[in-house]
Design a protein around this motif. Structure first.
Motif, PDB file in Angstrom:
ATOM      1  N   ASP A 280       0.858  -1.182   0.000  1.00  0.00           N
ATOM      2  CA  ASP A 280       0.000   0.000   0.000  1.00  0.00           C
ATOM      3  C   ASP A 280       0.899   1.238   0.000  1.00  0.00           C
ATOM      4  O   ASP A 280       2.126   1.136   0.062  1.00  0.00           O
ATOM      5  CB  ASP A 280      -0.961  -0.013   1.196  1.00  0.00           C
ATOM      6  CG  ASP A 280      -0.255  -0.045   2.543  1.00  0.00           C
ATOM      7  OD1 ASP A 280       0.967   0.226   2.607  1.00  0.00           O
ATOM      8  OD2 ASP A 280      -0.926  -0.335   3.540  1.00  0.00           O
ATOM      9  N   GLU A 281       0.303   2.412  -0.080  1.00  0.00           N
ATOM     10  CA  GLU A 281       1.092   3.643  -0.185  1.00  0.00           C
ATOM     11  C   GLU A 281       2.003   3.857   1.029  1.00  0.00           C
ATOM     12  O   GLU A 281       3.154   4.270   0.880  1.00  0.00           O
ATOM     13  CB  GLU A 281       0.179   4.850  -0.383  1.00  0.00           C
ATOM     14  CG  GLU A 281      -0.370   4.933  -1.782  1.00  0.00           C
ATOM     15  CD  GLU A 281      -1.117   6.233  -2.024  1.00  0.00           C
ATOM     16  OE1 GLU A 281      -0.681   7.283  -1.522  1.00  0.00           O
ATOM     17  OE2 GLU A 281      -2.135   6.177  -2.715  1.00  0.00           O
TER      18      GLU A 281
ATOM     19  N   ASP B  34       2.693 -13.646   6.473  1.00  0.00           N
ATOM     20  CA  ASP B  34       2.203 -15.030   6.473  1.00  0.00           C
ATOM     21  C   ASP B  34       2.156 -15.590   7.888  1.00  0.00           C
ATOM     22  O   ASP B  34       1.200 -16.267   8.269  1.00  0.00           O
ATOM     23  CB  ASP B  34       3.090 -15.925   5.605  1.00  0.00           C
ATOM     24  CG  ASP B  34       2.944 -15.641   4.121  1.00  0.00           C
ATOM     25  OD1 ASP B  34       1.945 -15.005   3.724  1.00  0.00           O
ATOM     26  OD2 ASP B  34       3.838 -16.057   3.362  1.00  0.00           O
ATOM     27  N   LEU B  35       3.181 -15.325   8.678  1.00  0.00           N
ATOM     28  CA  LEU B  35       3.211 -15.807  10.063  1.00  0.00           C
ATOM     29  C   LEU B  35       2.090 -15.184  10.893  1.00  0.00           C
ATOM     30  O   LEU B  35       1.586 -15.802  11.828  1.00  0.00           O
ATOM     31  CB  LEU B  35       4.568 -15.515  10.705  1.00  0.00           C
ATOM     32  CG  LEU B  35       5.708 -16.400  10.213  1.00  0.00           C
ATOM     33  CD1 LEU B  35       7.050 -15.833  10.658  1.00  0.00           C
ATOM     34  CD2 LEU B  35       5.529 -17.830  10.699  1.00  0.00           C
ATOM     35  N   ALA B  36       1.708 -13.956  10.540  1.00  0.00           N
ATOM     36  CA  ALA B  36       0.628 -13.276  11.251  1.00  0.00           C
ATOM     37  C   ALA B  36      -0.745 -13.645  10.684  1.00  0.00           C
ATOM     38  O   ALA B  36      -1.773 -13.206  11.218  1.00  0.00           O
ATOM     39  CB  ALA B  36       0.828 -11.761  11.182  1.00  0.00           C
ATOM     40  N   GLY B  37      -0.763 -14.415   9.593  1.00  0.00           N
ATOM     41  CA  GLY B  37      -2.023 -14.839   8.998  1.00  0.00           C
ATOM     42  C   GLY B  37      -2.689 -13.782   8.143  1.00  0.00           C
ATOM     43  O   GLY B  37      -3.896 -13.822   7.924  1.00  0.00           O
ATOM     44  N   ARG B  38      -1.903 -12.824   7.632  1.00  0.00           N
ATOM     45  CA  ARG B  38      -2.460 -11.757   6.799  1.00  0.00           C
ATOM     46  C   ARG B  38      -2.218 -12.023   5.317  1.00  0.00           C
ATOM     47  O   ARG B  38      -1.149 -12.464   4.927  1.00  0.00           O
ATOM     48  CB  ARG B  38      -1.833 -10.411   7.177  1.00  0.00           C
ATOM     49  CG  ARG B  38      -2.278  -9.888   8.514  1.00  0.00           C
ATOM     50  CD  ARG B  38      -1.849  -8.447   8.705  1.00  0.00           C
ATOM     51  NE  ARG B  38      -0.410  -8.297   8.811  1.00  0.00           N
ATOM     52  CZ  ARG B  38       0.271  -8.442   9.952  1.00  0.00           C
ATOM     53  NH1 ARG B  38      -0.351  -8.737  11.057  1.00  0.00           N
ATOM     54  NH2 ARG B  38       1.572  -8.280   9.974  1.00  0.00           N
ATOM     55  N   GLN B  39      -3.224 -11.710   4.510  1.00  0.00           N
ATOM     56  CA  GLN B  39      -3.104 -11.848   3.061  1.00  0.00           C
ATOM     57  C   GLN B  39      -2.306 -10.688   2.459  1.00  0.00           C
ATOM     58  O   GLN B  39      -1.524 -10.880   1.541  1.00  0.00           O
ATOM     59  CB  GLN B  39      -4.495 -11.877   2.420  1.00  0.00           C
ATOM     60  CG  GLN B  39      -5.332 -13.071   2.815  1.00  0.00           C
ATOM     61  CD  GLN B  39      -4.787 -14.358   2.236  1.00  0.00           C
ATOM     62  OE1 GLN B  39      -4.306 -14.373   1.108  1.00  0.00           O
ATOM     63  NE2 GLN B  39      -4.846 -15.423   3.003  1.00  0.00           N
ATOM     64  N   GLN B  40      -2.554  -9.480   2.967  1.00  0.00           N
ATOM     65  CA  GLN B  40      -1.941  -8.269   2.431  1.00  0.00           C
ATOM     66  C   GLN B  40      -0.768  -7.830   3.310  1.00  0.00           C
ATOM     67  O   GLN B  40      -0.863  -7.874   4.532  1.00  0.00           O
ATOM     68  CB  GLN B  40      -2.980  -7.140   2.374  1.00  0.00           C
ATOM     69  CG  GLN B  40      -2.481  -5.822   1.832  1.00  0.00           C
ATOM     70  CD  GLN B  40      -2.026  -5.896   0.386  1.00  0.00           C
ATOM     71  OE1 GLN B  40      -2.577  -6.638  -0.414  1.00  0.00           O
ATOM     72  NE2 GLN B  40      -1.004  -5.132   0.045  1.00  0.00           N
ATOM     73  N   LEU B  41       0.309  -7.401   2.674  1.00  0.00           N
ATOM     74  CA  LEU B  41       1.425  -6.833   3.427  1.00  0.00           C
ATOM     75  C   LEU B  41       0.998  -5.507   4.029  1.00  0.00           C
ATOM     76  O   LEU B  41       0.295  -4.726   3.391  1.00  0.00           O
ATOM     77  CB  LEU B  41       2.628  -6.582   2.510  1.00  0.00           C
ATOM     78  CG  LEU B  41       3.356  -7.801   1.974  1.00  0.00           C
ATOM     79  CD1 LEU B  41       4.454  -7.361   1.016  1.00  0.00           C
ATOM     80  CD2 LEU B  41       3.946  -8.611   3.087  1.00  0.00           C
ATOM     81  N   GLU B  42       1.450  -5.241   5.243  1.00  0.00           N
ATOM     82  CA  GLU B  42       1.160  -3.972   5.909  1.00  0.00           C
ATOM     83  C   GLU B  42       2.468  -3.266   6.227  1.00  0.00           C
ATOM     84  O   GLU B  42       3.542  -3.874   6.210  1.00  0.00           O
ATOM     85  CB  GLU B  42       0.355  -4.231   7.183  1.00  0.00           C
ATOM     86  CG  GLU B  42      -1.019  -4.821   6.900  1.00  0.00           C
ATOM     87  CD  GLU B  42      -1.843  -5.060   8.158  1.00  0.00           C
ATOM     88  OE1 GLU B  42      -1.373  -4.713   9.270  1.00  0.00           O
ATOM     89  OE2 GLU B  42      -2.952  -5.593   8.020  1.00  0.00           O
ATOM     90  N   ALA B  43       2.351  -1.977   6.545  1.00  0.00           N
ATOM     91  CA  ALA B  43       3.537  -1.184   6.849  1.00  0.00           C
ATOM     92  C   ALA B  43       4.336  -1.786   8.004  1.00  0.00           C
ATOM     93  O   ALA B  43       5.564  -1.764   7.996  1.00  0.00           O
ATOM     94  CB  ALA B  43       3.140   0.257   7.162  1.00  0.00           C
ATOM     95  N   GLU B  44       3.650  -2.382   8.987  1.00  0.00           N
ATOM     96  CA  GLU B  44       4.369  -2.971  10.122  1.00  0.00           C
ATOM     97  C   GLU B  44       5.201  -4.178   9.680  1.00  0.00           C
ATOM     98  O   GLU B  44       6.271  -4.428  10.244  1.00  0.00           O
ATOM     99  CB  GLU B  44       3.415  -3.358  11.246  1.00  0.00           C
ATOM    100  CG  GLU B  44       2.477  -4.499  10.918  1.00  0.00           C
ATOM    101  CD  GLU B  44       1.476  -4.782  12.022  1.00  0.00           C
ATOM    102  OE1 GLU B  44       1.613  -5.827  12.676  1.00  0.00           O
ATOM    103  OE2 GLU B  44       0.571  -3.961  12.219  1.00  0.00           O
ATOM    104  N   ASP B  45       4.756  -4.913   8.669  1.00  0.00           N
ATOM    105  CA  ASP B  45       5.534  -6.036   8.142  1.00  0.00           C
ATOM    106  C   ASP B  45       6.807  -5.530   7.468  1.00  0.00           C
ATOM    107  O   ASP B  45       7.897  -6.071   7.680  1.00  0.00           O
ATOM    108  CB  ASP B  45       4.714  -6.842   7.130  1.00  0.00           C
ATOM    109  CG  ASP B  45       3.394  -7.335   7.697  1.00  0.00           C
ATOM    110  OD1 ASP B  45       3.368  -7.737   8.875  1.00  0.00           O
ATOM    111  OD2 ASP B  45       2.385  -7.300   6.959  1.00  0.00           O
TER     112      ASP B  45
END
Length: 140
Positions: free
Chosen positions: A80-81, A113-124
């Motif tokens: 994301d941006e 992936d370890l957090a179970g999220r489909q989308q990458l987030e800024a925290e990743d």
């Protein structure tokens, strides 16, 4: 540590995905009564993440995020941006190489992936950047 680090070439260091400094464990943490996360829970989370990666990458040569090629990264590491800006600043301010950029994206994908999220987030992305602490330009 800096003297030892200077003996490792930048291109070799670029090929190492995770660079972390591990501080000494405090006595209070060793003697504390609070239990940590059980190994079985960690193992289950890792196995789930590996299964997700294998399903995502299908029948390609890549069996995990670390083996993704450029095309697969573009498809599976969408930012994301806010994440793009974070990575742009890190690359320009910390002088990361193109190889480090790829490694950061792959590690960020694994963190999600370890957090179970489909989308990458800024925290990743932020966490993945933190794992590049030994990159050569941080020690100059």
């Amino acid at each position: 540590m800096q003297k030892y680090r200077q003996r490792i070439s930048g291109p070799l260091l670029d090929r190492i995905d995770l660079h972390i400094e591990v501080p000494a464990v405090r006595y209070e943490d060793l003697a504390g009564k609070a239990p940590g996360e059980p190994s079985e829970a960690i193992r289950a989370r890792v196995e789930t993440a590996r299964r997700v990666q294998q399903e995502r990458l299908g029948k390609t040569k890549a069996s995990c995020n670390a083996r993704m090629n450029s095309r697969q990264m573009k498809e599976h590491c969408n930012l994301d941006e806010a994440s793009q800006e974070l990575l742009r600043v890190a690359i320009s301010e910390l002088n990361f190489s193109a190889r480090a950029y790829d490694r950061i994206l792959k590690v960020a994908r694994t963190i999600a992936d370890l957090a179970g999220r489909q989308q990458l987030e800024a925290e990743d992305v932020s966490e993945a950047i933190q794992y590049r602490t030994l990159d050569r330009n941080l020690w100059v």
